[in-house]
Each structure stands twice: as structure tokens, then as C-alpha cells.
Design a protein around this motif. Structure first.
Motif, mmCIF file in Angstrom:
data_model
loop_
_atom_site.group_PDB
_atom_site.id
_atom_site.type_symbol
_atom_site.label_atom_id
_atom_site.label_comp_id
_atom_site.label_asym_id
_atom_site.label_seq_id
_atom_site.Cartn_x
_atom_site.Cartn_y
_atom_site.Cartn_z
ATOM 1 N N ALA A 176 1.316 -0.907 -0.127
ATOM 2 C CA ALA A 176 0.284 -0.478 0.335
ATOM 3 C C ALA A 176 0.771 0.953 0.128
ATOM 4 C CB ALA A 176 -1.113 -0.275 1.557
ATOM 5 N N ASP A 177 1.967 1.459 0.291
ATOM 6 C CA ASP A 177 2.742 2.599 0.424
ATOM 7 C C ASP A 177 4.383 2.788 -0.810
ATOM 8 O OD1 ASP A 177 1.931 2.999 3.418
ATOM 9 O OD2 ASP A 177 2.873 1.286 3.582
ATOM 10 N N SER A 178 4.864 1.448 -0.707
ATOM 11 C CA SER A 178 5.247 1.975 -2.269
ATOM 12 C C SER A 178 5.529 0.393 -3.185
ATOM 13 C CB SER A 178 7.015 1.577 -1.953
ATOM 14 O OG SER A 178 7.882 1.113 -2.710
ATOM 15 N N ASN A 179 5.291 1.011 -4.952
ATOM 16 C CA ASN A 179 5.357 0.778 -6.147
ATOM 17 C C ASN A 179 6.563 -0.186 -6.241
ATOM 18 O OD1 ASN A 179 6.362 2.954 -6.951
ATOM 19 N ND2 ASN A 179 4.859 2.661 -8.640
ATOM 20 N N THR A 180 7.339 0.308 -5.554
ATOM 21 C CA THR A 180 9.054 -0.986 -5.661
ATOM 22 C C THR A 180 8.860 -2.033 -4.729
ATOM 23 O OG1 THR A 180 10.113 0.834 -4.396
ATOM 24 C CG2 THR A 180 9.838 1.486 -5.937
ATOM 25 N N ALA A 181 8.145 -2.260 -3.422
ATOM 26 C CA ALA A 181 8.085 -3.701 -3.330
ATOM 27 C C ALA A 181 7.747 -4.445 -3.340
ATOM 28 C CB ALA A 181 6.545 -3.446 -1.286
ATOM 29 N N ASN A 182 8.582 -6.053 -3.479
ATOM 30 C CA ASN A 182 8.268 -6.718 -4.136
ATOM 31 C C ASN A 182 8.907 -6.597 -5.861
ATOM 32 O OD1 ASN A 182 8.370 -9.436 -4.019
ATOM 33 N ND2 ASN A 182 6.275 -9.998 -5.446
ATOM 34 N N GLY A 183 9.583 -6.082 -5.846
ATOM 35 C CA GLY A 183 10.464 -5.682 -7.244
ATOM 36 C C GLY A 183 9.129 -5.505 -7.929
ATOM 37 N N GLY A 184 7.960 -4.318 -7.700
ATOM 38 C CA GLY A 184 6.431 -3.813 -8.717
ATOM 39 C C GLY A 184 6.039 -4.992 -8.483
ATOM 40 N N GLY A 229 11.074 13.721 5.644
ATOM 41 C CA GLY A 229 9.959 13.293 5.099
ATOM 42 C C GLY A 229 10.970 11.697 4.474
ATOM 43 N N TYR A 230 9.908 10.817 4.030
ATOM 44 C CA TYR A 230 10.973 9.388 3.448
ATOM 45 C C TYR A 230 10.969 9.533 2.243
ATOM 46 C CZ TYR A 230 6.211 7.269 3.905
ATOM 47 O OH TYR A 230 4.993 6.775 4.146
ATOM 48 N N ARG A 231 11.924 8.442 1.807
ATOM 49 C CA ARG A 231 11.136 8.378 -0.137
ATOM 50 C C ARG A 231 10.694 6.973 -0.363
ATOM 51 N NH1 ARG A 231 15.517 11.059 -3.156
ATOM 52 N NH2 ARG A 231 14.967 10.376 -4.453
ATOM 53 N N THR A 232 10.002 7.145 -1.052
ATOM 54 C CA THR A 232 9.447 6.285 -1.561
ATOM 55 C C THR A 232 8.978 5.384 -3.266
ATOM 56 O OG1 THR A 232 7.401 7.214 -2.664
ATOM 57 C CG2 THR A 232 6.872 6.731 -1.051
ATOM 58 N N ASP A 233 10.274 6.568 -3.444
ATOM 59 C CA ASP A 233 10.378 5.499 -5.051
ATOM 60 C C ASP A 233 12.008 5.207 -4.815
ATOM 61 O OD1 ASP A 233 12.029 7.752 -3.991
ATOM 62 O OD2 ASP A 233 11.754 9.162 -5.787
ATOM 63 N N GLY A 234 12.389 4.745 -3.871
ATOM 64 C CA GLY A 234 13.611 3.915 -3.637
ATOM 65 C C GLY A 234 13.709 2.441 -2.829
ATOM 66 N N VAL A 281 9.529 -0.071 5.050
ATOM 67 C CA VAL A 281 9.209 0.447 5.995
ATOM 68 C C VAL A 281 8.979 1.289 6.098
ATOM 69 C CG1 VAL A 281 8.713 -0.104 8.164
ATOM 70 C CG2 VAL A 281 9.510 -2.032 6.591
ATOM 71 N N SER A 282 7.867 2.161 6.061
ATOM 72 C CA SER A 282 8.218 4.079 7.034
ATOM 73 C C SER A 282 8.225 3.775 7.963
ATOM 74 C CB SER A 282 6.809 4.296 5.937
ATOM 75 O OG SER A 282 5.610 4.683 6.255
ATOM 76 N N PRO A 283 8.796 5.800 8.202
ATOM 77 C CA PRO A 283 8.499 5.431 9.857
ATOM 78 C C PRO A 283 7.023 6.793 9.920
ATOM 79 C CG PRO A 283 9.704 7.925 8.430
ATOM 80 C CD PRO A 283 9.151 5.863 7.684
ATOM 81 N N GLY A 284 6.688 6.092 10.881
ATOM 82 C CA GLY A 284 5.000 6.998 11.274
ATOM 83 C C GLY A 284 5.173 8.257 11.722
ATOM 84 N N ALA A 285 6.224 9.354 12.810
ATOM 85 C CA ALA A 285 6.395 10.269 13.102
ATOM 86 C C ALA A 285 7.556 10.445 12.469
ATOM 87 C CB ALA A 285 5.528 10.234 14.289
ATOM 88 N N ALA A 286 7.667 11.939 13.065
ATOM 89 C CA ALA A 286 9.351 12.681 13.134
ATOM 90 C C ALA A 286 9.206 13.692 14.162
ATOM 91 C CB ALA A 286 10.067 12.669 11.773
ATOM 92 N N ALA A 344 13.699 -10.560 12.420
ATOM 93 C CA ALA A 344 13.416 -11.603 11.013
ATOM 94 C C ALA A 344 12.771 -11.484 10.296
ATOM 95 C CB ALA A 344 12.902 -12.543 12.801
ATOM 96 N N ALA A 345 11.667 -10.935 10.144
ATOM 97 C CA ALA A 345 11.901 -11.163 8.665
ATOM 98 C C ALA A 345 12.640 -10.445 7.300
ATOM 99 C CB ALA A 345 10.451 -10.161 8.900
ATOM 100 N N GLN A 346 13.550 -9.599 7.860
ATOM 101 C CA GLN A 346 15.003 -9.262 6.792
ATOM 102 C C GLN A 346 14.063 -8.193 6.700
ATOM 103 O OE1 GLN A 346 16.283 -13.052 4.591
ATOM 104 N NE2 GLN A 346 17.367 -12.648 6.404
ATOM 105 N N GLN A 347 13.263 -7.457 7.407
ATOM 106 C CA GLN A 347 12.992 -5.940 6.750
ATOM 107 C C GLN A 347 14.134 -5.040 6.594
ATOM 108 O OE1 GLN A 347 8.959 -5.699 8.861
ATOM 109 N NE2 GLN A 347 8.014 -6.341 7.575
ATOM 110 N N GLU A 348 13.660 -4.121 5.941
ATOM 111 C CA GLU A 348 14.502 -2.627 5.739
ATOM 112 C C GLU A 348 13.750 -1.301 5.788
ATOM 113 O OE1 GLU A 348 18.106 -4.579 3.317
ATOM 114 O OE2 GLU A 348 16.908 -3.741 1.993
ATOM 115 N N SER A 349 13.951 0.148 5.704
ATOM 116 C CA SER A 349 13.231 0.402 6.153
ATOM 117 C C SER A 349 13.827 1.450 4.418
ATOM 118 C CB SER A 349 13.177 1.688 6.596
ATOM 119 O OG SER A 349 14.774 2.251 6.898
ATOM 120 N N GLN A 350 12.176 2.337 4.442
ATOM 121 C CA GLN A 350 12.519 3.107 3.248
ATOM 122 C C GLN A 350 13.463 4.366 3.822
ATOM 123 O OE1 GLN A 350 8.904 3.652 2.832
ATOM 124 N NE2 GLN A 350 8.543 3.241 0.653
ATOM 125 N N PHE A 351 14.652 5.017 2.731
ATOM 126 C CA PHE A 351 15.088 6.232 3.055
ATOM 127 C C PHE A 351 15.007 6.620 3.406
ATOM 128 C CE2 PHE A 351 18.509 4.323 -0.075
ATOM 129 C CZ PHE A 351 20.036 4.733 1.153
#
Length: 763
Positions: free
Chosen positions: A103-111, A687-692, A696-701, A723-730
């Protein structure tokens, strides 16, 4: 680098970082079984930031066919495809396909979709408009749909048991078969013994795909959304262009094993009276009673209930029966004119037992569900209130309500919003100071009309914006409690979309802050998709679908992009012709520049792309991976990974942007926040980048009190699962500085408070 246990107490952390940034789930059509259409937990979108400069299309997903279902949204799902946590949006197509997208990024799972399932068996196909024309619907020229007619009704999701339920239609060796499916929302796998072929009987009437042509499986149109109530799944049916000997069916299935509990229809000794409601599902009260508005058809007040509002009550065995009903006094006039009362669904007014709805006549009926109102021999009807709510304003010929009314509580008033075809969007103020009609029985007597029948406000915009025609606007609302209310509307932009594929438009209006004077003031338009068509075009209008608002984004079912030359033309005269086999899920959100973060404040973090904000483009000056290990005082390693630190020189401004990303994670714990310093005394935006990379995106700063050296990005509502080897967005901290050094410090915190400190770049 060193490992330390945090010395900050949980209470202090909470005060520094603010409360958890909750994410709403939208698991049923129009948000809840009261069908209010309201998301009251929207912390990001507000009238102040929904405008052409800060809001627009962020990306879209291509589907394999048209879509008629409202997108559904579930946060924080661990998906089978990658073992990672995603916010997920679900959508279906008339090709019998079901999609789960990030729902957040069209690059997730290789698009690619997180999962996709096509439910058409081998050797079968979805039914289509040629099938309906061949049986005689619409005089043999059927165009209520534009191609296939597979999955149409909006599904429903049970998050407790991780199931999405839906109905798919197929043609198999000439038989028109409808099946109930139950899919695992993590993987798309069929579960609970599904699918099951839908059959049923009531009072001598049979629903089956295996009788003489045309069968009920072909005649009956599963258009309305599915509804889940206390472990029972309800499905309703109408017709195709009022053709044949059809009925308004309602069936109930056990949500745990898909066994049928009840089958009922509203015209067993007559015909017709379909239940379609402009795509809306059943409205349900706290006792589990179902409410439907029916179309034109047979009526006798005992077994047949065309043109009626029905209360269906489940018995001890689950069998449905009419509890109470309301039929307008001018039933015959409505029936003879094909003026369905049930062209839209109804809404339960929160905190009361009042049901409000209307249909093609444009009247809004307010009913006490304890009595409903029956039928009278003449005007007025025996309801709490009725008044004309829609009006023809553009020279059109109809004033139907097709989009169900939505309800919103503003800081100082309450409103129901309606957008009838050939009319303005209208807000009607509701007032019930005496607390009349409380849920249950009894309560004080009303002091007078509950709605002011003169609209409190209306839009300057008409629907459609070009030409005249059906079906009006389809509404949802978002707010943060009673604050920051927005009315969202999906409409045809041009011409009559009843039996043509026409360009669509998405609108946002301030829900409560009206302008002007007089009895009817002006609803303020904040934004619409036609203001910047090259960026924000919604595509061709998907009839009877509603926008879904969740987690700072708006999800819209639509069809293929509209060529610029055809945007203001009627599709039937456009060249080339409008697409009939394309669908898309369009995602709108923040296009803002990074949001200013002042000392001592906490804000939502905006999603950013370089395409929307070109100042993000630049030349990388520094890029390094710094390892981290989150280890408790006993030496147990909870999470390892790298912090990627990057500095970019903006090509447009000449200033430096500082980026941070948590990546390469492993272990059993989760990362809850990242803090970095030192930004004391300087102006920064975040902010955070959705095009990279990353999902996982932060909810607040949060920024520490003056001089504001420490900035923290908070993932507590959506942790990075090692455990799921998740990575954040920039994550981005944008500055006005032109130099940097490596003497800063970054800290990564686990969800249980373990802290790892490391060197970091700083201005």
C-alpha cells in the motif's frame, strides 16, 4: 562504536516521541457496518495539506481487467512472498483476479503484487456483456458493464482469521456458476474448504446454475458488497437490466467453514425487487439486524417487498425474516417509473437507531429502526423525516442518489453528505439535542425535524462536470477525530457513465469550514484530479466504487488512463474508444516538500518522490554502511544490520540532504526508532522516500526541545522486523547547509528499549 542499554525510561520515551501513530484498517465497504464511510483516525491528511501543490498521484498499479470493487486496506501484515511486514491494499477485477499490493510503495516486491490469484477454473471463463445481451437483457444491447462480469461486489476481510471473502462468477460448459471463495490474506491461498458453489432455495424459489436457461446464476447480479456480521457472511443479489424472473436474494454463510446458514429472497411469490444499492453492502445495527433498500418489483407487504427499506432479523438458527419494513406511499409511481428506492444504500446515524437513505427519487428518508414505518395510503410517509435532498441543476433529466450517504461529526455540528447526479454535492446538518431515538428502545420524544432540509452547504461543482448524466458522486470522509474533516468524492468527469465508459475525477472538499453567507453556504474544494491532469488523472470512471482513505493515502479503483484529447469528451464520441479491458488502482498521497520539523515538535512523516519534488535530485557526496548489533544485557543478540548513511547535494538548491536507512537486518527482534544528531539551531525538514529501496516507513518524526539537536524517526506503529529481514525506506533530513562532517551520532532502538550508538555524518 559501542552498545549501551537505553537510560531513558519508557515514560520519557513516550513523552519525547508522542503517542503511537495508529493505522486504521478498512476491511469492509464504506469502512464499517453502519456504512458511515468515515475514517476518523487519519492523522496525515488535512485541509491544510490537501492542495494541488502538496497532494496528488504518487503511483498506480496496473490490473488485468476492469475493477468495480472498493479497495480494502490492512496494515502490518506479514506476507508469504517475502516474510516481511507490509501495509496491504486489496482489489479485485472482473477477470476474477484478486490482488494484494504493497500500500505504500510500488517498488516493494520488485513492483509485483504481494500475491495475485485468478479464480477462473481451467476451461472456464468469466461471464460477459455478450452473454447478457444474448439472453435479452437491455433489449439485447446490454452495457451496464463494459466487458467481463467476474468479481464485482466488494469483498470483506476478517482480520482475526486472516480471510478475505468474495464471490467469483464463471461460465463452465454453458452453465453460469457463482462461487464463494475464502482466501488467506497473507498468501492468497484458498482456505476453509472453499470455494463453494452458491445455491439456495426459499419459499419454493430455487437459486442454482443448473436449471434451464437463463439460470439464476446468469440472471442474478452479485453487485452489492459482502457483509460480515458475528461470524456470518451475507451476500445479496440483484439483476442485469431488470431482465427475467429474478429476485432480491440474500444468503448467509458460516464464515468459519462456508456452510450455508440461510437463503432468503424478497419476492418469492412475485419477481424482481433486486438488492444492489449502488454497490453498498448491508447496513447492520448493534443487534445484528440487516437493513437493505430494494429496487422496483412485486410488493404485497407480507412476502414481496419491492421499493422498500427492509429490516432482516436472524432467528435462532440464523434464518432471515422480515422484522419491519418501510415502503413509500407512492410505491406504484416509483415502481412504474423504474425509480428504485434501492439505487443506493443507507447509513445508520451514529449513537442512534436512525437509518437514513434514498434512491432515484432523490428523497432522503429518515427511519426509526424500531418501527421502520410500514406503508401509508397517502402522504406523508410514517417515517421520522423525509425531504427532497437532490435537485437537477444542469439541464439533466435525473436526480438519482447512487452513492450512499456519508456521516461526519465536525467540532461543532454533524452532517450527512450526498452527491446526486446532475447536482451539487450537498451537506445537510443533523441536530438531535434531546438525544432522541437512542439505540435500543424508548428514549425522549423528538423536539422537531432532526435534519435541516435546506442544505447547510453545497459545492460549486456539478457532477458530471461536462454534460449531464448518471450516476453522481461516491463519497468517503477522513478526519482525525472531529478535526481536519475532508469529504472525498469519486465522480464521472464527463457525460453519462450509466452505460458508457467515461472519464472520472476525484475531489476533496473541506467537510466543515464553509464559506459565504445565507442559508446554504459553499463547500470549499481543496483539490481535484483535473487540476493537474498530466500528474493526477484518475483514469476512466469505475462505476459504483468508493475511495478508500488510510494511512495518509487515498486508494481509487479506476480504469485505463484517459488520453488528454478525450478528457472533456463523451466516451461514445471519443477517438480512440475508451478501454474495455484495462483496470488500475490509483494511489494518491502527499507530494509535499519535506515538512518543516521545529524544536520540541512531533509530526507525521511525508512520503516523497523525486518526480513530485525535483529538489530531491542531486549528486551523492557520501554513502557508507555502518554495522549495528542490538544485544541485551545478558548478551542475547536481538537484531543485527547496517545503517546506511548518505549525503546528497541537491542539484536545484545546492544544499545538503542527509539520508538514513536501516537495512540488512536479521535476528529475532524489531527496530522501533532511529535517532540522529546534531542538527542544533538549524532549520530542517523531514520525509521519507517511496521511490527507492525498502518497504517500512516511519510514522512520525520528533525533534528534541531547543536547540533541537536530536531528531528521531519513529517506527513503533510499524516496526522493522529483523526476523523478516525487513528494511526501511530512506529517511530524509533536508537542510540549508553546504558542508558536513562525520562527528555526529546515530542511535538505533529496539522495540524493547535496547540502544546501539554509532558514528554518523552531521552538518
Amino acid at each position: 562504536m559501542r552498545r549501551i542499554l537505553t537510560a531513558i525510561s519508557g515514560v520519557l520515551l513516550s513523552s519525547l516521541l508522542g503517542g503511537a501513530w495508529a493505522q486504521v484498517a478498512v476491511v469492509t465497504q464504506h469502512n464499517d457496518n453502519s456504512r458511515t464511510g468515515a475514517n476518523t483516525q487519519e492523522a496525515s491528511l488535512a485541509p491544510s495539506n490537501v492542495n494541488p501543490g502538496q497532494f496528488g498521484k504518487v503511483f498506480s498499479y496496473t490490473l488485468d481487467d476492469q475493477t468495480y470493487s472498493q479497495p480494502l486496506f490492512v496494515p502490518h501484515l506479514i506476507m508469504s512472498v517475502d516474510g516481511q511486514m507490509h501495509n496491504v491494499v486489496f482489489v479485485t477485477t472482473v477477470n476474477n483476479s484478486v490482488y494484494a499490493w504493497d500500500a505504500d510503495s510500488n517498488t516493494a516486491n520488485g513492483g509485483q503484487p504481494l500475491w495475485q490469484r485468478n479464480l477462473t477454473p481451467t476451461g472456464a471463463r468469466p461471464p460477459n456483456i455478450q452473454d447478457m445481451s444474448a439472453m435479452g437483457a437491455c433489449g439485447g444491447n446490454y452495457h451496464d458493464f463494459a466487458g467481463n462480469i467476474g468479481i464485482v461486489g466488494t469483498p470483506v476481510i476478517d482480520t482475526t482469521n486472516s480471510v478475505i471473502y468474495l464471490v467469483a462468477r464463471t461460465v463452465e460448459s454453458g452453465a453460469f456458476v457463482q462461487r464463494l471463495h475464502a482466501l488467506d490474506i497473507h498468501s492468497g491461498s484458498e482456505i476453509l474448504g472453499g470455494p463453494v458453489v452458491i445455491t439456495g432455495s426459499y419459499d419454493g424459489v430455487v437459486f442454482t446454475p443448473f436449471t434451464t436457461s437463463p439460470t439464476p446464476g446468469q440472471l442474478q447480479n452479485q453487485r452489492s458488497a459482502l457483509t460480515l456480521v458475528k461470524g456470518t457472511l451475507y451476500i445479496a443479489w440483484s439483476s442485469h437490466c431488470d431482465y427475467g424472473h429474478f429476485h432480491g436474494w440474500v444468503m448467509g454463510y458460516n464464515a468459519g467453514n462456508l456452510s450455508q446458514i440461510t437463503a432468503w429472497n424478497d419476492s418469492p411469490t412475485g419477481s424482481m425487487a433486486g438488492i444492489w444499492q449502488g454497490g453498498q453492502g448491508a447496513t447492520v445495527d448493534s443487534a445484528g439486524n440487516l437493513y437493505f433498500l430494494t429496487g422496483n418489483g412485486s410488493w404485497n407487504g407480507t412476502t414481496n417487498f419491492g421499493e422498500s427499506a427492509l429490516q432482516l432479523t436472524p432467528g435462532a438458527s440464523g434464518a432471515l425474516a422480515v422484522g419491519k419494513y418501510f415502503t413509500p406511499w407512492n410505491y406504484l409511481q416509483l415502481n412504474n417509473g423504474d425509480s428504485d428506492l434501492g439505487s443506493a444504500g443507507a447509513v445508520l446515524i451514529p449513537g442512534t437507531r436512525l437509518l437514513a437513505g434514498g434512491g432515484k427519487q432523490g428523497m432522503l428518508y429518515v427511519m426509526d429502526t424500531n418501527v421502520m414505518g410500514g406503508i401509508t395510503t397517502g402522504a406523508p410517509d410514517s417515517v421520522v423525516q423525509e425531504f427532497q435532498a437532490t435537485f437537477i441543476q444542469n439541464g439533466g433529466s435525473t436526480l438519482h442518489i447512487h452513492g450512499g450517504p456519508v456521516f461526519f461529526t465536525a467540532p461543532t455540528a454533524q452532517y450527512v453528505y450526498l452527491w446526486g447526479e446532475n447536482d451539487h454535492l450537498r451537506a445537510y446538518q443533523y441536530s438531535n439535542p434531546a438525544g432522541a431515538y437512542p439505540v435500543g428502545s424508548g428514549g425522549p420524544a423528538p423536539a422537531g425535524p432532526l435534519f435541516n432540509s435546506t442544505a447547510a452547504a453545497q459545492s460549486t461543482t456539478l457532477v458530471p462536470q461536462v454534460g449531464t448524466g448518471m450516476p453522481g458522486g461516491f463519497l468517503s470522509t477522513s478526519s482525525n477525530g472531529t478535526a481536519n474533516g475532508i469529504v472525498w468524492a469519486l465522480t464521472p468527469h464527463a457525460c453519462d457513465a450509466n452505460q458508457h465508459v467515461e472519464p472520472g475525477a476525484l475531489f476533496a472538499f473541506d467537510a466543515a469550514n464553509f464559506t459565504g453567507t445565507g442559508a446554504t453556504r459553499t463547500l470549499v474544494e481543496l483539490w481535484d484530479s483535473t487540476q493537474n491532469l498530466a500528474r493526477d488523472d484518475v483514469g476512466y470512471f469505475a462505476k459504483f466504487t468508493y475511495p478508500t482513505i488510510a494511512n495518509g493515502k487515498v486508494y481509487v479503483s479506476s480504469w485505463g488512463a484517459v488520453p488528454a484529447a478525450n478528457e472533456n469528451k463523451c466516451a461514445e464520441s471519443s477517438t480512440p474508444a475508451a478501454p474495455t479491458n484495462k483496470g488500475q488502482l490509483v494511489v494518491y498521497g502527499s507530494l509535499a516538500a519535506p515538512v518543516a520539523l521545529t524544536a520540541g515538535s512531533t509530526i507525521p512523516v511525508a512520503a516523497l518522490t523525486e518526480a513530485a519534488y525535483p529538489n530531491l535530485g542531486g549528486v551523492v557526496q557520501y554513502d557508507q554502511l555502518v554495522p549495528f548489533t542490538l544485544q541485551d544485557s545478558s548478551g542475547n543478540v536481538e537484531c543485527t544490520g547496517n545503517l546506511q548513511e548518505r549525503v546528497v547535494l541537491s542539484s536545484n538548491t545546492g544544499d545538503l540532504d542527509f539520508y538514513y536507512r536501516v537495512r540488512d537486518t536479521a535476528g529475532s527482534g524489531s527496530v522501533a526508532r532511529l535517532s540522529t544528531s546534531s542538527f542544533a539551531g538549524m532549520s530542517v525538514s523531514v520525509g521519507y522516500r517511496t521511490d527507492g529501496p525498502g518497504t517500512v516507513s516511519p510514522g512520525a518524526a520528533t525533534r528534541r526541545a531547543a536547540p533541537g539537536g536530536l531528531i528521531t524517526f519513529d517506527f513503533s506503529s510499524n516496526p522493522i522486523v529483523c526476523a523478516a529481514q525487513q528494511e526501511s525506506q530512506f529517511m530524509l533530513i533536508s537542510t540549508a547547509v553546504t558542508s558536513f562532517e562525520s562527528s555526529g551520532q546515530a542511535d538505533i532502538f529496539s522495540t524493547d528499549g535496547i540502544d546501539f550508538s554509532m558514528p554518523a555524518v552531521m552538518p
